[in-house]
Design an enzyme around this catalytic site. Structure first.
Site, PDB file in Angstrom:
ATOM      1  N   GLY A  54       0.894  -1.563  -0.223  1.00  0.00           N
ATOM      2  CA  GLY A  54       0.543  -0.164  -0.055  1.00  0.00           C
ATOM      3  C   GLY A  54       1.417   1.311  -0.207  1.00  0.00           C
ATOM      4  N   CYS A  55       0.442   2.234   0.544  1.00  0.00           N
ATOM      5  CA  CYS A  55       0.991   3.325   0.344  1.00  0.00           C
ATOM      6  C   CYS A  55       1.936   3.375   1.068  1.00  0.00           C
ATOM      7  CB  CYS A  55      -0.171   5.035   1.571  1.00  0.00           C
ATOM      8  SG  CYS A  55       1.159   6.699   1.675  1.00  0.00           S
ATOM      9  N   PHE A  56       3.444   4.145   0.489  1.00  0.00           N
ATOM     10  CA  PHE A  56       4.906   3.687   1.263  1.00  0.00           C
ATOM     11  C   PHE A  56       4.780   5.401   2.692  1.00  0.00           C
ATOM     12  CE2 PHE A  56       7.181   5.439  -2.895  1.00  0.00           C
ATOM     13  CZ  PHE A  56       6.197   7.333  -2.307  1.00  0.00           C
ATOM     14  N   TRP A  57       4.251   5.458   2.822  1.00  0.00           N
ATOM     15  CA  TRP A  57       4.085   6.795   3.847  1.00  0.00           C
ATOM     16  C   TRP A  57       3.654   6.084   4.396  1.00  0.00           C
ATOM     17  CZ3 TRP A  57       0.518  11.337   1.762  1.00  0.00           C
ATOM     18  CH2 TRP A  57       0.698  11.938   0.675  1.00  0.00           C
ATOM     19  N   CYS A  58       3.020   5.117   4.800  1.00  0.00           N
ATOM     20  CA  CYS A  58       2.390   4.013   6.054  1.00  0.00           C
ATOM     21  C   CYS A  58       3.504   3.384   5.904  1.00  0.00           C
ATOM     22  CB  CYS A  58       0.870   3.368   5.596  1.00  0.00           C
ATOM     23  SG  CYS A  58      -0.521   4.485   5.879  1.00  0.00           S
TER      24      CYS A  58
END
Length: 221
Positions: A54-58
């Site tokens: 999923g989102c690499f920020w997470c």
């Protein structure tokens, strides 16, 4: 009728072109899955592992909270084009997924534990995305660098699938190359605490994971 026929012909051509393009993309991705894995050498005792979830920020924030992990870098992996960008990967046509490079000390945290973190920090049955983020660029991929890692990944997937009674969505790829993302994506959660996505998606996902694996967390997290 004369006006309809040209429209039908154009629609037919576009449909054929899309099918041909999709087949080409699929063929390129299948070729990647058959490639010989690239092993990243240790650097001063530190090793690297690569995950997409999923989102690499997470994902960056999740692995940053694990004891033995010194740094996590956001980027792109699993695609068939060179020099992917945030914009190009979001088209879904480069084959890349948002991924992270986890730099860790294997004497403190093992690759197996990093795998446990991986599955504990996501919905393992969601295909092509995590939470509100959907699309091939958000799909789950685990990258292996050798046969030992590949076997370990497959065993973990099989055991989890049996436990859940459902298929585990994570794809398994031989590692080829990691492309570092743009500078503004690095440490995004830490540097943008008031961002709406961070507050409503990223932080809750991080806290949910941390509640599951408290024993391996850094003291300052």
């Amino acid at each position: 009728m004369k006006k309809i026929l040209p429209l039908l012909f154009i629609t037919f051509l576009l449909s054929c072109q899309n099918k041909a393009q999709n087949k080409t993309l699929t063929d390129k991705q299948n070729k990647l899955k058959m490639a010989t894995p690239v092993t990243v050498p240790s650097d001063n005792g530190m090793e690297r592992a690569y995950f997409a979830s999923g989102c690499f920020w997470c994902v960056e924030a999740i692995y940053e909270s694990v004891t033995g992990v010194s740094e996590v870098i956001s980027g792109y992996a699993g695609g068939h084009t060179a020099n992917p960008t945030y914009e190009s990967s979001n088209t879904g046509r480069t084959g890349h997924a948002e991924a992270v490079e986890v730099i860790y000390n294997p004497t403190i945290v093992s690759f197996e534990t990093l795998l446990e973190v991986y599955f504990a920090s996501q919905n393992p049955t969601q295909v092509n995305g995590q939470g509100p983020d959907n699309g091939s660029q958000y799909r789950s991929i685990i990258f292996y660098q050798n046969s030992i890692q590949k076997e370990l990944i497959q065993r973990k997937k099989e055991a989890l699938s049996k436990q859940l009674g459902k298929s585990v969505a994570a794809e398994v790829y031989p590692f080829q190359k990691f492309w570092k993302a743009e500078a503004y994506h690095q440490n995004y959660e830490k540097l943008n605490p008031n961002n709406g996505y961070i507050k409503n998606v990223s932080v809750p996902r991080l806290k949910k994971f941390q509640a599951k694996m408290t024993a391996i967390l850094k003291k300052n997290h």
